[in-house]
Design a protein around this motif. Structure first.
Motif, short mmCIF file in Angstrom:
data_model
loop_
_atom_site.label_atom_id
_atom_site.label_comp_id
_atom_site.label_asym_id
_atom_site.label_seq_id
_atom_site.Cartn_x
_atom_site.Cartn_y
_atom_site.Cartn_z
N GLY A 137 -5.73 -3.28 38.92
CA GLY A 137 -4.87 -3.00 37.77
C GLY A 137 -5.26 -3.83 36.56
O GLY A 137 -5.20 -3.36 35.42
N ARG B 64 -12.23 2.61 36.52
CA ARG B 64 -11.70 3.96 36.39
C ARG B 64 -10.22 4.00 36.75
O ARG B 64 -9.78 3.38 37.73
CB ARG B 64 -12.50 4.95 37.23
CG ARG B 64 -12.69 4.57 38.67
CD ARG B 64 -13.64 5.52 39.38
NE ARG B 64 -13.15 6.89 39.35
CZ ARG B 64 -13.94 7.96 39.54
NH1 ARG B 64 -15.23 7.79 39.77
NH2 ARG B 64 -13.43 9.17 39.51
N ALA B 65 -9.47 4.74 35.96
CA ALA B 65 -8.02 4.74 36.08
C ALA B 65 -7.52 5.60 37.23
O ALA B 65 -6.36 5.49 37.63
CB ALA B 65 -7.39 5.22 34.77
N ASP B 66 -8.39 6.46 37.78
CA ASP B 66 -7.94 7.36 38.85
C ASP B 66 -8.17 6.77 40.24
O ASP B 66 -7.93 7.43 41.24
CB ASP B 66 -8.65 8.72 38.75
CG ASP B 66 -10.17 8.60 38.86
OD1 ASP B 66 -10.70 7.48 38.66
OD2 ASP B 66 -10.82 9.62 39.14
N ARG C 216 -11.41 6.34 32.79
CA ARG C 216 -11.24 4.91 32.59
C ARG C 216 -9.87 4.61 32.00
O ARG C 216 -9.18 5.49 31.48
CB ARG C 216 -12.32 4.36 31.66
CG ARG C 216 -13.70 4.29 32.29
CD ARG C 216 -14.71 3.82 31.27
NE ARG C 216 -16.03 3.64 31.86
CZ ARG C 216 -16.49 2.50 32.32
NH1 ARG C 216 -15.73 1.42 32.28
NH2 ARG C 216 -17.70 2.39 32.82
N GLY C 217 -9.53 3.35 32.08
CA GLY C 217 -8.26 2.94 31.49
C GLY C 217 -8.39 2.87 29.98
O GLY C 217 -9.43 3.19 29.40
N GLN D 67 -8.31 -2.10 35.24
CA GLN D 67 -7.96 -0.82 34.64
C GLN D 67 -7.26 -1.01 33.30
O GLN D 67 -7.49 -0.25 32.35
CB GLN D 67 -7.06 -0.03 35.59
CG GLN D 67 -7.79 0.51 36.81
CD GLN D 67 -6.85 1.09 37.85
OE1 GLN D 67 -5.71 0.65 37.97
NE2 GLN D 67 -7.33 2.07 38.61
#
Length: 201
Positions: A142, A151-153, A198-199, A145
């Motif tokens: 976190g 990567r956010a997923d 991505r975040g 992210q």
């Protein structure tokens, strides 16, 4: 014995007993890592500088000692996540990479202990080790992210699965470079991802 206020003083802390227990766990970590979960408990007591009776007062059987070692390792791994996230000068992606390497070392070192506990059963593991590790992974992931470097997923559970796969596939390899390469490839995937995955940047 009473205190100055007239109340009963608390019983003296058994610091010697606590030190003995901590020393036994520390030595057991090393011996189990070198010789496996079937290592001699008498040898662990000897290296810790205590008698077998002291060992069995703290740990009534092998499963109790294995559980203590496993819990100690997991707690250290989780504490490491917090330290890395809190380090002000450490980039988020580097914090994630260092924790992933620490996880890999943890998984390879405790190989066999978890299996022994599962095969023989144990009522001595008082914490949900898997949940603690996933929570720690969530902290470092976190953190990365939130700074757009992972990567956010990707979920924390998926990250743990990926790292566990690297550990299991290289645990018997004599070439440490293989584990390093697979970890590097895994982290490339964590940092890469499709457009929009991505975040926030």
């Amino acid at each position: 014995m009473t205190t100055a206020s007239g109340g009963a003083a608390p019983p003296p802390r058994r610091t010697d007993a606590r030190l003995n227990r901590d020393r036994l766990v520390a030595v057991a970590r090393e011996v189990f890592a070198a010789s496996g979960p079937g290592a001699s408990l008498n040898e662990i007591a000897r290296r810790a500088g205590v008698g077998p009776g002291t060992l069995y007062r703290h740990f009534p059987n092998r499963q109790a000692l294995l559980a203590a070692v496993l819990t100690d390792r997991v707690e250290a791994l989780c504490a490491r996540a917090g330290e890395l996230v809190a380090a002000p000068s450490l980039p988020a992606d580097e914090a994630l990479a260092r924790w992933a390497a620490a996880f890999l070392e943890h998984a390879r070192a405790q190989q066999g202990i978890g299996g022994a506990l599962l095969l023989e059963g144990s009522d001595y593991v008082g914490v949900d080790c898997h949940r603690l590790i996933v929570d720690a992974a969530g902290d470092v992931l976190g953190h990365a992210q939130g700074r757009g470097s992972a990567r956010a997923d990707l979920t924390a559970g998926e990250l743990v699965q990926l790292l566990t796969g690297v550990a299991l596939s290289t645990v018997h390899s004599e070439d440490s470079r293989q584990a390093d390469r697979l970890l590097s490839l895994t982290l490339d995937g964590v940092h890469a991802g499709p457009r929009g995955a991505r975040g926030p940047g």
